[in-house]
Design a protein around this motif. Sequence first.
Motif, PDB file in Angstrom:
ATOM      1  N   LYS A  29       0.806  -1.222   0.000  1.00 16.51           N
ATOM      2  CA  LYS A  29       0.000   0.000   0.000  1.00 16.51           C
ATOM      3  C   LYS A  29       0.846   1.282   0.000  1.00 16.51           C
ATOM      4  N   PRO A  30       1.663   1.485  -1.021  1.00 14.67           N
ATOM      5  CA  PRO A  30       2.521   2.681  -1.043  1.00 14.67           C
ATOM      6  C   PRO A  30       1.731   3.980  -1.070  1.00 14.67           C
ATOM      7  N   TYR A  31       0.558   3.981  -1.718  1.00 18.75           N
ATOM      8  CA  TYR A  31      -0.215   5.217  -1.769  1.00 18.75           C
ATOM      9  C   TYR A  31      -0.800   5.559  -0.401  1.00 18.75           C
TER      10      TYR A  31
ATOM     11  N   LEU B 212       2.738  15.337  -4.656  1.00 16.59           N
ATOM     12  CA  LEU B 212       2.932  14.808  -6.000  1.00 16.59           C
ATOM     13  C   LEU B 212       3.009  13.294  -5.932  1.00 16.59           C
ATOM     14  N   ILE B 213       2.335  12.626  -6.862  1.00 21.04           N
ATOM     15  CA  ILE B 213       2.517  11.193  -7.025  1.00 21.04           C
ATOM     16  C   ILE B 213       2.886  10.939  -8.483  1.00 21.04           C
ATOM     17  N   GLY B 214       3.523   9.820  -8.750  1.00 22.51           N
ATOM     18  CA  GLY B 214       3.975   9.598 -10.111  1.00 22.51           C
ATOM     19  C   GLY B 214       4.301   8.154 -10.392  1.00 22.51           C
ATOM     20  N   ALA B 215       4.894   7.922 -11.557  1.00 21.58           N
ATOM     21  CA  ALA B 215       5.235   6.568 -11.980  1.00 21.58           C
ATOM     22  C   ALA B 215       6.466   6.613 -12.878  1.00 21.58           C
ATOM     23  N   THR B 216       7.187   5.504 -12.913  1.00 18.97           N
ATOM     24  CA  THR B 216       8.404   5.361 -13.701  1.00 18.97           C
ATOM     25  C   THR B 216       8.353   4.070 -14.501  1.00 18.97           C
ATOM     26  N   ALA B 217       8.597   4.155 -15.798  1.00 13.85           N
ATOM     27  CA  ALA B 217       8.771   2.971 -16.646  1.00 13.85           C
ATOM     28  C   ALA B 217      10.253   2.843 -16.951  1.00 13.85           C
ATOM     29  N   HIS B 218      10.776   1.638 -16.823  1.00 16.42           N
ATOM     30  CA  HIS B 218      12.214   1.444 -16.991  1.00 16.42           C
ATOM     31  C   HIS B 218      12.495   0.041 -17.519  1.00 16.42           C
TER      32      HIS B 218
ATOM     33  N   GLU C 101      10.542   6.519 -19.169  1.00 14.72           N
ATOM     34  CA  GLU C 101       9.543   7.581 -19.078  1.00 14.72           C
ATOM     35  C   GLU C 101       9.080   7.734 -17.638  1.00 14.72           C
ATOM     36  N   GLN C 102       8.716   8.961 -17.270  1.00 13.97           N
ATOM     37  CA  GLN C 102       8.153   9.264 -15.958  1.00 13.97           C
ATOM     38  C   GLN C 102       7.086  10.337 -16.107  1.00 13.97           C
ATOM     39  N   ASP C 103       6.165  10.363 -15.153  1.00 13.06           N
ATOM     40  CA  ASP C 103       5.181  11.445 -15.114  1.00 13.06           C
ATOM     41  C   ASP C 103       4.661  11.561 -13.691  1.00 13.06           C
ATOM     42  N   VAL C 104       4.029  12.698 -13.405  1.00 16.68           N
ATOM     43  CA  VAL C 104       3.515  12.965 -12.067  1.00 16.68           C
ATOM     44  C   VAL C 104       2.117  13.563 -12.156  1.00 16.68           C
ATOM     45  N   ALA C 105       1.409  13.522 -11.023  1.00 16.78           N
ATOM     46  CA  ALA C 105       0.110  14.185 -10.893  1.00 16.78           C
ATOM     47  C   ALA C 105       0.066  14.860  -9.530  1.00 16.78           C
ATOM     48  N   ARG C 106      -0.531  16.043  -9.484  1.00 21.83           N
ATOM     49  CA  ARG C 106      -0.650  16.752  -8.212  1.00 21.83           C
ATOM     50  C   ARG C 106      -1.812  16.198  -7.394  1.00 21.83           C
TER      51      ARG C 106
ATOM     52  N   MET D 227      -7.715  14.689  -0.524  1.00 27.16           N
ATOM     53  CA  MET D 227      -7.851  13.377  -1.165  1.00 27.16           C
ATOM     54  C   MET D 227      -7.520  12.266  -0.180  1.00 27.16           C
ATOM     55  N   ASN D 228      -8.360  11.239  -0.187  1.00 31.66           N
ATOM     56  CA  ASN D 228      -8.100  10.100   0.690  1.00 31.66           C
ATOM     57  C   ASN D 228      -7.177   9.092  -0.011  1.00 31.66           C
ATOM     58  N   PRO D 229      -6.726   8.067   0.688  1.00 35.69           N
ATOM     59  CA  PRO D 229      -5.796   7.104   0.078  1.00 35.69           C
ATOM     60  C   PRO D 229      -6.356   6.404  -1.152  1.00 35.69           C
ATOM     61  N   GLU D 230      -7.658   6.147  -1.178  1.00 37.21           N
ATOM     62  CA  GLU D 230      -8.256   5.489  -2.340  1.00 37.21           C
ATOM     63  C   GLU D 230      -8.177   6.383  -3.575  1.00 37.21           C
ATOM     64  N   THR D 231      -8.377   7.699  -3.375  1.00 36.23           N
ATOM     65  CA  THR D 231      -8.271   8.629  -4.496  1.00 36.23           C
ATOM     66  C   THR D 231      -6.836   8.696  -5.007  1.00 36.23           C
ATOM     67  N   LEU D 232      -5.880   8.744  -4.080  1.00 35.31           N
ATOM     68  CA  LEU D 232      -4.479   8.746  -4.479  1.00 35.31           C
ATOM     69  C   LEU D 232      -4.135   7.488  -5.272  1.00 35.31           C
ATOM     70  N   THR D 233      -4.650   6.362  -4.821  1.00 34.64           N
ATOM     71  CA  THR D 233      -4.387   5.103  -5.513  1.00 34.64           C
ATOM     72  C   THR D 233      -4.953   5.129  -6.927  1.00 34.64           C
ATOM     73  N   ALA D 234      -6.166   5.639  -7.089  1.00 31.32           N
ATOM     74  CA  ALA D 234      -6.798   5.703  -8.406  1.00 31.32           C
ATOM     75  C   ALA D 234      -6.019   6.621  -9.348  1.00 31.32           C
ATOM     76  N   ILE D 235      -5.625   7.784  -8.837  1.00 28.14           N
ATOM     77  CA  ILE D 235      -4.848   8.716  -9.658  1.00 28.14           C
ATOM     78  C   ILE D 235      -3.511   8.087 -10.027  1.00 28.14           C
ATOM     79  N   GLY D 236      -2.874   7.452  -9.054  1.00 29.35           N
ATOM     80  CA  GLY D 236      -1.585   6.823  -9.301  1.00 29.35           C
ATOM     81  C   GLY D 236      -1.659   5.737 -10.351  1.00 29.35           C
ATOM     82  N   ARG D 237      -2.719   4.964 -10.325  1.00 33.05           N
ATOM     83  CA  ARG D 237      -2.865   3.894 -11.312  1.00 33.05           C
ATOM     84  C   ARG D 237      -3.089   4.454 -12.712  1.00 33.05           C
TER      85      ARG D 237
END
Length: 289
Positions: free
Chosen positions: A208-210, A220-226, A239-244, A249-259
């Motif tokens: 549960k990192p989010y 900021l949350i984001g993702a990395t492809a490598h 590639e990398q990207d982020v979202a503010r 926002m609760n943890p479920e919202t962060l998880t959805a945005i992160g995915r």
Amino acid sequence: MSHPEYILTLSCLDQRGIVHRVSGFLSEYGCNIIDSAQFGDAQSKLFFMRVHFSAENPAIADEALRTAFAALAASMQMNWQLNDATKKPRMLLMVSKIGHCLNDLLFRYKSGLLPVEIPAIVSNHTDFYQLAASYNIPFHHLPLKTGASPEAKQAQEARVLELIATHDIDLVVLARYMQILSPELCTALTGKAINIHHSFLPSFKGAKPYYQAHERGVKLIGATAHFVTGDLDEGPIIEQDVARVDHAMNPETLTAIGRDVESVVLARAVKWFVEHRILLNGHKTVVFK
């Protein structure tokens, strides 16, 4: 009349005349450059180039073109690849129990946004066999129990390698495949396996990192492809990207945005790979977009 199209990628020590010699070769052999990109890295002293061209002289066969360029490449000590621009790379997808990246890639494949063939999906669980069936893609369940012995892991990975060989796979994508690959498998897949992870690593490891990020109040949350290497989640970044995010926002919202971010970042990396836009530069990449 349409002509065969190719994508040439190369790297070598930076020196005078590389572009001149490559473009001159293509002109001499009746080829027309459609687009070209190049980059000289002052730090590594390497030069990188990608050329998309059409071969317009029917008297020069594919094999003759490759043989002639091999001689030029050898004279300049180039690492190079010449790919048929119309050939769809063959991709194997691996997934565990979280399916957002798998679902996104399959949709892009089916809708024609991702020019690949997908002859197999591999999973250590059975959660997505129906999704695979809906796309008419064979699903291979290769279970690996928690705490499995080295022998069991070796046998499971041997089946993965067998599928890669059987289906002539060009690219393996770990679409949230939650198993650590052995050093031997990582070596076998050097330069042709892509992974995705949330960019909290190494700050928020484990489950549960989010949720961990929410506890720390990240903005900021984001993702990395490598590329996959034997160093966990530390392969050359594609590639990398982020979202503010914010305090509301609760943890479920962060998880959805992160995915969502993970899906987009992985899809970009895969698309650039199949379009032959990624060149390795030591522990980094050059990506011609």
